[in-house]
Design an enzyme around this catalytic site. Structure first.
Site, mmCIF file in Angstrom:
data_model
loop_
_atom_site.group_PDB
_atom_site.id
_atom_site.type_symbol
_atom_site.label_atom_id
_atom_site.label_comp_id
_atom_site.label_asym_id
_atom_site.label_seq_id
_atom_site.Cartn_x
_atom_site.Cartn_y
_atom_site.Cartn_z
ATOM 1 N N CYS A 104 -7.493 -1.922 8.314
ATOM 2 C CA CYS A 104 -6.154 -1.928 7.716
ATOM 3 C C CYS A 104 -5.669 -0.506 7.472
ATOM 4 O O CYS A 104 -4.573 -0.125 7.891
ATOM 5 C CB CYS A 104 -6.164 -2.740 6.423
ATOM 6 N N GLU B 5 0.822 -1.210 0.000
ATOM 7 C CA GLU B 5 0.000 0.000 0.000
ATOM 8 C C GLU B 5 0.859 1.264 0.000
ATOM 9 O O GLU B 5 1.865 1.339 0.688
ATOM 10 C CB GLU B 5 -0.923 0.014 1.220
ATOM 11 N N HIS C 257 -1.016 -5.830 2.233
ATOM 12 C CA HIS C 257 -2.182 -6.711 2.208
ATOM 13 C C HIS C 257 -1.808 -8.043 1.568
ATOM 14 O O HIS C 257 -1.113 -8.062 0.547
ATOM 15 C CB HIS C 257 -3.305 -6.085 1.373
ATOM 16 N N ARG D 72 -17.201 -0.986 6.256
ATOM 17 C CA ARG D 72 -18.167 -1.665 5.388
ATOM 18 C C ARG D 72 -18.903 -2.769 6.136
ATOM 19 O O ARG D 72 -20.012 -3.149 5.766
ATOM 20 C CB ARG D 72 -17.460 -2.238 4.156
#
Length: 206
Positions: A139, A76, A163, A86
């Site tokens: 994250c 990332e 990730h 979410r």
């Protein structure tokens, strides 16, 4: 040189999270690594991560997370100051449209050498990509808090987030869902650590 490597507990109905195994393996393999597993809870993860950063005062921090559905290891590049969960966390909380740090910068860029890490993984036969979104769940939350601590307290000196995909045992009942072997994920994260160590060492010699 002290290296903090963090993973997460299982979440979202899964009964395992490969980042736990990666952290355990590399904590045993690399003497400089301090491994910690964070709870999938916005409240408790904040408390634990900030305490660990203060206690360890690492030179390098790499946070790890599971990204269901991704095909490659994703390094990332940016963390944003936004929580927009979410799904509920493991405490049942689902904050939306909230800043991670009130009044903090809109975003931070990873300070580990992201492109070099991806290229080195590829050279070693590991599918890897640069990613420009760590999401708006735990994250991104951990990545932002770590980089904010680095910016405001001076430690870690460099930091970033990686990730990883599901491992094969996690997708036995999930049709058309990509996975990657745990051994390959461990190898990829170990490469990331070595590249980050080398980059930090080189910068200190200048």
């Amino acid at each position: 040189m002290k290296i903090l490597l963090t993973g997460f507990e299982p979440f979202g109905g899964d009964d395992k999270n490969p980042t736990m195994d990666i952290v355990e393996a590399l904590s045993e393999r690399i003497p400089e690594v301090v491994g910690e597993i964070l709870p999938v809870s916005f409240k408790r993860a904040r408390e634990k991560l900030l305490k660990v950063l203060d206690d360890v005062r690492p030179d390098i921090t790499i946070n790890l997370g599971l990204a269901p559905g991704r095909t490659h290891i994703s390094v990332e590049r940016v963390a944003v100051n936004m929580i927009d969960a979410r799904i509920p966390d493991n405490d049942g909380e689902q904050p939306k449209d909230e800043p991670i740090v009130e009044g903090g910068p809109a975003a931070y860029f990873a300070t580990i050498p992201t492109r070099e890490i991806v290229e080195e993984m590829k050279k070693n036969g590991i599918p890897a990509v640069l990613s420009y979104t760590a999401g708006t769940y735990l994250c991104n939350f951990a990545m932002y808090l770590t980089l904010h601590t680095s910016a405001t307290k001076g430690y870690p000196k460099i930091a970033g987030f990686i990730h990883v995909p599901y491992t094969p045992d996690q997708v036995l009942e999930k049709k058309n869902t990509p996975s990657m072997s745990l051994d390959l994920e461990i190898k990829g994260v170990e490469i990331a650590i070595r590249v980050a160590q080398s980059a930090l060492h080189s910068s200190q010699l200048r």
